[in-house]
Write a protein that holds these residues in place. Structure first.
Motif, short mmCIF file in Angstrom:
data_model
loop_
_atom_site.label_atom_id
_atom_site.label_comp_id
_atom_site.label_asym_id
_atom_site.label_seq_id
_atom_site.Cartn_x
_atom_site.Cartn_y
_atom_site.Cartn_z
N SER A 319 -11.31 39.17 -25.26
CA SER A 319 -12.03 37.97 -24.86
C SER A 319 -11.14 36.73 -24.91
O SER A 319 -10.08 36.72 -25.56
CB SER A 319 -13.24 37.75 -25.78
N ASP A 320 -11.58 35.67 -24.24
CA ASP A 320 -10.85 34.41 -24.27
C ASP A 320 -10.74 33.88 -25.71
O ASP A 320 -9.72 33.29 -26.08
CB ASP A 320 -11.55 33.37 -23.40
N GLU A 321 -11.78 34.11 -26.49
CA GLU A 321 -11.75 33.68 -27.89
C GLU A 321 -10.65 34.40 -28.66
O GLU A 321 -9.93 33.80 -29.46
CB GLU A 321 -13.10 33.93 -28.54
N MET A 322 -10.52 35.70 -28.42
CA MET A 322 -9.46 36.46 -29.08
C MET A 322 -8.08 35.99 -28.62
O MET A 322 -7.15 35.85 -29.43
CB MET A 322 -9.62 37.96 -28.77
N LEU A 323 -7.95 35.73 -27.33
CA LEU A 323 -6.66 35.31 -26.79
C LEU A 323 -6.27 33.92 -27.27
O LEU A 323 -5.11 33.53 -27.16
CB LEU A 323 -6.71 35.34 -25.26
N ALA A 324 -7.22 33.18 -27.79
CA ALA A 324 -6.93 31.85 -28.32
C ALA A 324 -6.62 31.88 -29.81
O ALA A 324 -6.27 30.85 -30.39
CB ALA A 324 -8.11 30.92 -28.06
N GLY A 325 -6.72 33.05 -30.43
CA GLY A 325 -6.53 33.16 -31.87
C GLY A 325 -5.13 33.56 -32.29
O GLY A 325 -4.19 33.58 -31.49
N GLY A 326 -5.00 33.89 -33.57
CA GLY A 326 -3.69 34.20 -34.14
C GLY A 326 -3.06 35.47 -33.63
O GLY A 326 -1.85 35.66 -33.78
N PHE A 327 -3.85 36.37 -33.04
CA PHE A 327 -3.30 37.63 -32.55
C PHE A 327 -3.08 37.59 -31.03
O PHE A 327 -2.98 38.63 -30.38
CB PHE A 327 -4.23 38.79 -32.91
N ARG A 328 -3.03 36.39 -30.48
CA ARG A 328 -2.89 36.21 -29.03
C ARG A 328 -1.77 37.06 -28.45
O ARG A 328 -1.96 37.75 -27.44
CB ARG A 328 -2.64 34.72 -28.74
N LYS A 329 -0.60 37.04 -29.07
CA LYS A 329 0.55 37.73 -28.49
C LYS A 329 0.37 39.25 -28.53
O LYS A 329 0.82 39.96 -27.64
CB LYS A 329 1.83 37.30 -29.20
N LYS A 330 -0.30 39.73 -29.57
CA LYS A 330 -0.60 41.17 -29.61
C LYS A 330 -1.49 41.56 -28.44
O LYS A 330 -1.25 42.57 -27.76
CB LYS A 330 -1.31 41.52 -30.92
N TYR A 331 -2.53 40.75 -28.20
CA TYR A 331 -3.49 41.08 -27.14
C TYR A 331 -2.83 40.95 -25.76
O TYR A 331 -3.11 41.76 -24.87
CB TYR A 331 -4.71 40.18 -27.24
N LEU A 332 -1.98 39.97 -25.59
CA LEU A 332 -1.30 39.81 -24.31
C LEU A 332 -0.34 40.97 -24.06
O LEU A 332 -0.21 41.46 -22.93
CB LEU A 332 -0.56 38.48 -24.26
N ARG A 333 0.35 41.42 -25.11
CA ARG A 333 1.24 42.57 -24.95
C ARG A 333 0.44 43.80 -24.57
O ARG A 333 0.82 44.56 -23.67
CB ARG A 333 2.00 42.83 -26.26
N ALA A 334 -0.69 44.00 -25.25
CA ALA A 334 -1.52 45.17 -24.94
C ALA A 334 -2.07 45.09 -23.52
O ALA A 334 -2.11 46.11 -22.81
CB ALA A 334 -2.67 45.27 -25.94
N THR A 335 -2.47 43.91 -23.08
CA THR A 335 -2.96 43.75 -21.71
C THR A 335 -1.87 44.09 -20.71
O THR A 335 -2.12 44.79 -19.72
CB THR A 335 -3.45 42.31 -21.49
N SER A 336 -0.66 43.61 -20.96
CA SER A 336 0.47 43.91 -20.09
C SER A 336 0.69 45.42 -19.99
O SER A 336 0.89 45.97 -18.90
CB SER A 336 1.73 43.23 -20.63
N ARG A 337 0.61 46.09 -21.13
CA ARG A 337 0.84 47.53 -21.13
C ARG A 337 -0.33 48.30 -20.51
O ARG A 337 -0.12 49.31 -19.84
CB ARG A 337 1.11 47.99 -22.57
N LEU A 338 -1.54 47.81 -20.73
CA LEU A 338 -2.70 48.46 -20.11
C LEU A 338 -2.63 48.36 -18.59
O LEU A 338 -3.00 49.31 -17.88
CB LEU A 338 -3.99 47.83 -20.62
N LEU A 339 -2.15 47.23 -18.08
CA LEU A 339 -1.99 47.10 -16.62
C LEU A 339 -1.01 48.14 -16.09
O LEU A 339 -1.25 48.76 -15.05
CB LEU A 339 -1.51 45.69 -16.28
N ALA A 340 0.08 48.33 -16.80
CA ALA A 340 1.05 49.33 -16.37
C ALA A 340 0.47 50.74 -16.47
O ALA A 340 0.69 51.58 -15.59
CB ALA A 340 2.32 49.23 -17.22
N LEU A 341 -0.28 51.01 -17.54
CA LEU A 341 -0.88 52.34 -17.72
C LEU A 341 -1.93 52.64 -16.67
O LEU A 341 -2.01 53.75 -16.15
CB LEU A 341 -1.50 52.43 -19.12
N THR A 342 -2.77 51.64 -16.36
CA THR A 342 -3.81 51.88 -15.36
C THR A 342 -3.23 51.96 -13.95
O THR A 342 -3.73 52.72 -13.12
CB THR A 342 -4.88 50.78 -15.41
N ALA A 343 -2.16 51.19 -13.69
CA ALA A 343 -1.51 51.31 -12.39
C ALA A 343 -0.92 52.70 -12.21
O ALA A 343 -1.01 53.30 -11.13
CB ALA A 343 -0.41 50.24 -12.27
#
Length: 352
Positions: A319-343
């Motif tokens: 969520s946007d709330e999670m992406l605004a928190g202290g673990f933002r970079k973890k979630y962004l990294r996971a999103t980047s990797r999920l995009l590659a995995l789903t592609a």
């Protein structure tokens, strides 16, 4: 499904697996993941528009030479050698700029039949210390030339103190340390806990490393389309039935299953799986669940296992709330990797 030798009832489920990890297995896992099994400095392709990438390669080469020199020690009288403290390098940069490629290349560059080295995620290293004990973990790694730590992150005060003490002891014994992260050493822990209360440990960690900044866009998104439109539940089940070695799970059921085991077991959980199929994906509102999904995503990406899903797009899980928190970079990294995995799951394209 006509023409298929499989039915949906034949498909395995991750939720049926109850993996265990022995101490011996933890040590055996201290190697680069399969997707980085054949990398080297020569196979790294620096972006000509980003000079920091070529500079990082040269910095890593120099670091590896120093690590071997430090492990060999300084000659003294009567053929004895004095142990020299190890050196440290810290690869800092955004997502998909090749930090793990360079880290794994460093592992292989320092390698040799008579040279010990280890490669672990930050979570695996803390788990290793938890399983063996602090002193025993130091003894285990004391004669290593190099310890590589991928995605260095400090999520709680206990880990901060533990890793600071562990790495300090290892460096004193001649072990060199290479790490990657999306956060500068002196900023570790920011936004996650009261980092100011642990400045001594954080500053101790920062002092161990020479920081090398790597700039550039996420290579995983070069030429990739946006997140694919999710399939229906029935389409996901039918596709799973056609893929030998695939697993099919309900998203909520899998998230609940992940809570029953330590993340160090996730690698064993997906062992032998060819492709992961998920139904009912939706945005998460529980940070503990989200962090477990991050850990699983990292293991899937490291193993090169594609993902196919129904429900919400996988780049909307956090969520946007999670992406605004202290673990933002973890979630962004996971999103980047999920995009590659789903592609990869949609097109059959290899994960690199």
């Amino acid at each position: 499904m006509q023409g298929s030798s499989f039915s949906s009832s034949d498909v395995a489920h991750l939720t049926d697996r109850r993996p265990s990890v022995t101490p011996e297995r933890l040590v055996a896992q201290l190697v680069p993941p399969p997707t980085f099994a054949d990398v080297s400095f020569d196979t790294y392709r620096p972006d000509p528009a980003e000079p920091t990438q070529a500079a990082a390669v040269e910095a890593c080469r120099r670091f590896c030479a120093q690590a071997l020199e430090r492990r060999a020690g300084k000659k003294k009288l009567f053929g004895k050698r004095e142990v020299l403290p190890g050196v440290g390098i810290y690869l800092d940069g955004g997502f998909g700029v090749g930090k793990t490629h360079l880290l794994a290349s460093s592992y292989y560059e320092v390698g040799g039949d008579d040279v010990k080295r280890a490669f672990a995620t930050f979570g695996e290293l803390t788990q290793l210390a938890g399983v063996f004990g602090f002193v025993e973990c130091i003894d285990l790694l004391a004669d290593y030339a190099l310890v590589c730590i991928d995605e260095f992150e400090l999520d709680d005060p206990g880990n901060t103190t533990l890793i600071s003490r562990l790495l300090s002891a290892l460096v004193e014994k001649g072990v060199s340390v290479a790490a990657t992260s999306n956060t500068l050493p002196e900023q570790l822990g920011e936004g996650r806990f009261a980092a100011q209360d642990f400045l001594r440990e954080i500053n101790t960690l920062a002092a161990m490393f020479t920081t090398v900044r790597i700039e550039g866009p996420d290579y995983r998104h070069r030429g990739l389309p946006p997140a694919p439109e999710p399939l229906s539940d029935d389409e996901v089940a039918q596709r799973a039935a056609d893929v030998p070695g695939a697993t099919l799970d309900d998203f909520d059921a899998l998230c609940a299953h992940l809570a029953t085991m330590h993340p160090s077991r996730y690698l064993t959980l997906i062992e032998g799986v060819s492709e992961v199929f998920l139904t009912g994906v939706h945005p998460l509102d529980d940070q503990n669940v989200a962090l477990r999904l991050v850990s699983l995503t990292d293991r899937l990406y490291d193993a090169g296992i594609p993902v196919v899903a129904s429900g919400a797009k996988l780049d909307t899980v956090f969520s946007d709330e999670m992406l605004a928190g202290g673990f933002r970079k973890k979630y962004l990294r996971a999103t980047s990797r999920l995009l590659a995995l789903t592609a990869a799951g949609q097109t059959g394209r290899a994960i690199t």
